[in-house]
Design a protein around this motif. Sequence first.
Motif, PDB file in Angstrom:
ATOM      1  N   SER A 358       7.476  -6.863 -10.857  1.00  0.00           N
ATOM      2  CA  SER A 358       7.243  -7.768 -11.989  1.00  0.00           C
ATOM      3  C   SER A 358       6.658  -7.040 -13.195  1.00  0.00           C
ATOM      4  O   SER A 358       6.831  -7.462 -14.336  1.00  0.00           O
ATOM      5  CB  SER A 358       6.314  -8.909 -11.572  1.00  0.00           C
ATOM      6  N   LYS A 359       5.957  -5.939 -12.930  1.00  0.00           N
ATOM      7  CA  LYS A 359       5.364  -5.150 -14.017  1.00  0.00           C
ATOM      8  C   LYS A 359       6.170  -3.889 -14.310  1.00  0.00           C
ATOM      9  O   LYS A 359       5.743  -3.043 -15.103  1.00  0.00           O
ATOM     10  CB  LYS A 359       3.931  -4.756 -13.652  1.00  0.00           C
ATOM     11  N   ASN A 360       7.328  -3.759 -13.633  1.00  0.00           N
ATOM     12  CA  ASN A 360       8.175  -2.573 -13.783  1.00  0.00           C
ATOM     13  C   ASN A 360       7.410  -1.294 -13.455  1.00  0.00           C
ATOM     14  O   ASN A 360       7.542  -0.270 -14.122  1.00  0.00           O
ATOM     15  CB  ASN A 360       8.755  -2.493 -15.201  1.00  0.00           C
ATOM     16  N   GLN A 361       6.589  -1.370 -12.396  1.00  0.00           N
ATOM     17  CA  GLN A 361       5.789  -0.219 -11.959  1.00  0.00           C
ATOM     18  C   GLN A 361       6.330   0.338 -10.646  1.00  0.00           C
ATOM     19  O   GLN A 361       6.536  -0.420  -9.682  1.00  0.00           O
ATOM     20  CB  GLN A 361       4.328  -0.637 -11.745  1.00  0.00           C
ATOM     21  N   ASN A 362       6.532   1.634 -10.596  1.00  0.00           N
ATOM     22  CA  ASN A 362       6.921   2.290  -9.358  1.00  0.00           C
ATOM     23  C   ASN A 362       5.682   2.755  -8.603  1.00  0.00           C
ATOM     24  O   ASN A 362       4.692   3.150  -9.208  1.00  0.00           O
ATOM     25  CB  ASN A 362       7.801   3.507  -9.653  1.00  0.00           C
ATOM     26  N   GLY A 363       5.775   2.701  -7.283  1.00  0.00           N
ATOM     27  CA  GLY A 363       4.724   3.288  -6.468  1.00  0.00           C
ATOM     28  C   GLY A 363       4.899   4.790  -6.390  1.00  0.00           C
ATOM     29  O   GLY A 363       5.895   5.347  -6.863  1.00  0.00           O
ATOM     30  N   LEU A 364       3.910   5.459  -5.797  1.00  0.00           N
ATOM     31  CA  LEU A 364       3.963   6.908  -5.620  1.00  0.00           C
ATOM     32  C   LEU A 364       3.654   7.254  -4.175  1.00  0.00           C
ATOM     33  O   LEU A 364       2.656   6.803  -3.610  1.00  0.00           O
ATOM     34  CB  LEU A 364       2.954   7.597  -6.538  1.00  0.00           C
ATOM     35  N   LEU A 365       4.520   8.072  -3.584  1.00  0.00           N
ATOM     36  CA  LEU A 365       4.315   8.567  -2.225  1.00  0.00           C
ATOM     37  C   LEU A 365       3.839  10.006  -2.315  1.00  0.00           C
ATOM     38  O   LEU A 365       4.525  10.872  -2.855  1.00  0.00           O
ATOM     39  CB  LEU A 365       5.613   8.496  -1.422  1.00  0.00           C
ATOM     40  N   ILE A 366       2.640  10.248  -1.796  1.00  0.00           N
ATOM     41  CA  ILE A 366       2.052  11.584  -1.828  1.00  0.00           C
ATOM     42  C   ILE A 366       1.380  11.815  -0.487  1.00  0.00           C
ATOM     43  O   ILE A 366       1.163  10.873   0.282  1.00  0.00           O
ATOM     44  CB  ILE A 366       1.084  11.720  -3.027  1.00  0.00           C
ATOM     45  N   LEU A 367       1.054  13.041  -0.170  1.00  0.00           N
ATOM     46  CA  LEU A 367       0.525  13.396   1.145  1.00  0.00           C
ATOM     47  C   LEU A 367      -0.913  13.878   1.056  1.00  0.00           C
ATOM     48  O   LEU A 367      -1.326  14.448   0.043  1.00  0.00           O
ATOM     49  CB  LEU A 367       1.371  14.509   1.768  1.00  0.00           C
ATOM     50  N   SER A 368      -1.640  13.682   2.137  1.00  0.00           N
ATOM     51  CA  SER A 368      -2.975  14.261   2.235  1.00  0.00           C
ATOM     52  C   SER A 368      -2.878  15.631   2.907  1.00  0.00           C
ATOM     53  O   SER A 368      -1.913  15.928   3.605  1.00  0.00           O
ATOM     54  CB  SER A 368      -3.917  13.353   3.025  1.00  0.00           C
ATOM     55  N   GLY A 369      -3.898  16.435   2.694  1.00  0.00           N
ATOM     56  CA  GLY A 369      -3.969  17.743   3.338  1.00  0.00           C
ATOM     57  C   GLY A 369      -5.399  18.059   3.714  1.00  0.00           C
ATOM     58  O   GLY A 369      -5.809  19.207   3.751  1.00  0.00           O
ATOM     59  N   GLY A 370      -6.157  17.007   3.982  1.00  0.00           N
ATOM     60  CA  GLY A 370      -7.583  17.113   4.253  1.00  0.00           C
ATOM     61  C   GLY A 370      -8.272  15.916   3.622  1.00  0.00           C
ATOM     62  O   GLY A 370      -7.651  15.127   2.909  1.00  0.00           O
ATOM     63  N   VAL A 371      -9.567  15.779   3.862  1.00  0.00           N
ATOM     64  CA  VAL A 371     -10.304  14.612   3.387  1.00  0.00           C
ATOM     65  C   VAL A 371     -10.225  14.472   1.880  1.00  0.00           C
ATOM     66  O   VAL A 371     -10.060  13.369   1.345  1.00  0.00           O
ATOM     67  CB  VAL A 371     -11.781  14.689   3.839  1.00  0.00           C
ATOM     68  N   ASN A 372     -10.332  15.583   1.158  1.00  0.00           N
ATOM     69  CA  ASN A 372     -10.334  15.546  -0.310  1.00  0.00           C
ATOM     70  C   ASN A 372      -9.219  16.398  -0.904  1.00  0.00           C
ATOM     71  O   ASN A 372      -9.347  16.938  -1.998  1.00  0.00           O
ATOM     72  CB  ASN A 372     -11.686  16.031  -0.847  1.00  0.00           C
ATOM     73  N   THR A 373      -8.120  16.484  -0.178  1.00  0.00           N
ATOM     74  CA  THR A 373      -7.000  17.315  -0.624  1.00  0.00           C
ATOM     75  C   THR A 373      -5.694  16.539  -0.548  1.00  0.00           C
ATOM     76  O   THR A 373      -5.419  15.861   0.438  1.00  0.00           O
ATOM     77  CB  THR A 373      -6.884  18.594   0.227  1.00  0.00           C
ATOM     78  N   LEU A 374      -4.889  16.661  -1.596  1.00  0.00           N
ATOM     79  CA  LEU A 374      -3.556  16.077  -1.640  1.00  0.00           C
ATOM     80  C   LEU A 374      -2.516  17.182  -1.574  1.00  0.00           C
ATOM     81  O   LEU A 374      -2.756  18.308  -2.015  1.00  0.00           O
ATOM     82  CB  LEU A 374      -3.366  15.286  -2.936  1.00  0.00           C
ATOM     83  N   ARG A 375      -1.347  16.835  -1.028  1.00  0.00           N
ATOM     84  CA  ARG A 375      -0.212  17.752  -1.020  1.00  0.00           C
ATOM     85  C   ARG A 375       0.939  17.141  -1.816  1.00  0.00           C
ATOM     86  O   ARG A 375       1.237  15.953  -1.658  1.00  0.00           O
ATOM     87  CB  ARG A 375       0.268  18.033   0.412  1.00  0.00           C
ATOM     88  N   VAL A 376       1.570  17.959  -2.637  1.00  0.00           N
ATOM     89  CA  VAL A 376       2.743  17.553  -3.403  1.00  0.00           C
ATOM     90  C   VAL A 376       3.924  18.379  -2.908  1.00  0.00           C
ATOM     91  O   VAL A 376       3.943  19.603  -3.061  1.00  0.00           O
ATOM     92  CB  VAL A 376       2.522  17.769  -4.912  1.00  0.00           C
ATOM     93  N   LEU A 377       4.911  17.708  -2.311  1.00  0.00           N
ATOM     94  CA  LEU A 377       6.069  18.384  -1.707  1.00  0.00           C
ATOM     95  C   LEU A 377       7.354  17.628  -2.055  1.00  0.00           C
ATOM     96  O   LEU A 377       8.051  17.131  -1.178  1.00  0.00           O
ATOM     97  CB  LEU A 377       5.912  18.439  -0.177  1.00  0.00           C
ATOM     98  N   PRO A 378       7.690  17.526  -3.316  1.00  0.00           N
ATOM     99  CA  PRO A 378       8.873  16.745  -3.686  1.00  0.00           C
ATOM    100  C   PRO A 378      10.172  17.435  -3.297  1.00  0.00           C
ATOM    101  O   PRO A 378      10.189  18.611  -2.932  1.00  0.00           O
ATOM    102  CB  PRO A 378       8.746  16.630  -5.202  1.00  0.00           C
TER     103      PRO A 378
END
Length: 401
Positions: A358-378
């Motif tokens: 309804s707001k024309n917003q896409n979600g984002l799928l991202i990964l964790s790599g620890g408690v305070n770490t994100l992983r980006v693997l597109p």
Amino acid sequence: MNNAFMNTYKRLPVTFVRGEGSFLFDINGKKYLDFGSGIAVNCLGHNYPPLVRAVTEQAAKYFHVSNYYSSDVSISFAEKLVEAASPLGIKKVFLANSGAEANEGACKLARKYSLLKYGPGRHKIVTLKGSFHGRTITTLAATGQDKFHKDFGPFTEGFLHIECGDIDALDKALDEKTTAGLLIEPIQGESGIIPQSEEFIAAAAELCAKRDILFIVDEIQCGVGRTGTFLAIEQYKDKNGNPIKPDIVTLAKGLAGGVPAGAFLAGEKTSEVLSPGDHGSTFGGNPIAAAAGLVVLKTIQDTEFLSDIVRKGEIIINGLKNHHLVKEVRGKGLIIGLDIEKEAWDVLEAGISRADNSKNQNGLLILSGGVNTLRVLPAYTILESEIDQGLEILSQVLDEV
């Protein structure tokens, strides 16, 4: 969520029904930009036309042939895989169907090599703290993270974990009387995208060569083009500036673009060690996986395509490093980790909940790599406009959680 599954995953509250390029769509038609590609598996994105055609055409011919016989498409895949790795001295390959299976096979190969040449007792495999090599009992033993070990002992004996980057500890651990192999991820994936230093890799390769200890490279998450070269180890050199030639390389994840596939590749020392009956895999070399793998290998042979992976990675890194909640960004090509001043899981949940048609917003799928770490693997095929969109969403999510 489905109650038929065992309670082994902490799943996010979304169920997908189809994919297209770098996007997935859930049961309600909501759209999500995929910055994780199935944990580096869907390297060519979702519903990639050449991949779909290859799998469909092969499925129309035959699904499976046991390894009592040969399969035309599996022969082609094996030949192309060895050819892709031949600059590093690779001679032969064993086709498996997962990363853990590939790593177990590599350990078996290392132990038999050492047994045949030096006799019993020289069977230890050295790995690194922070490593991840699989979830079977043996690959858990190889994994250098205590959190994965809880409740599952006793483990296969003969594994030793040392600190990353500690050359003195490495020198001590590589005892030529007791050690068969050294198993290293050039970039540790599950612990937050931690690249090994050039100095450490060069020292490891040199010590292994001097002591005839097999140098085994786990490229399950960082291989198959993800860093901008076929193998990440290609970007490391020995102390004289020469290419490092591993004795064994393990692959999986992106190897067949989403169809289950794994492999371990053998160099000059190890290519003739295994004999009939020593090892096997029911689904290893499956024709559908092989057909998909041929598409992946053909795609990443293009040097311009690989250069684009590097360029896209630089866009992501540059877009992340100046955010006020990002403490550090690491990685090569499209395997990127970022330490943040937030709980990683909160970011994953916020990325999912953002999807709103309804707001024309896409979600984002991202990964964790620890408690305070994100992983980006597109996916390698992600567009620059999609990268910009993903970075914008991630920036907003980081500020909101």
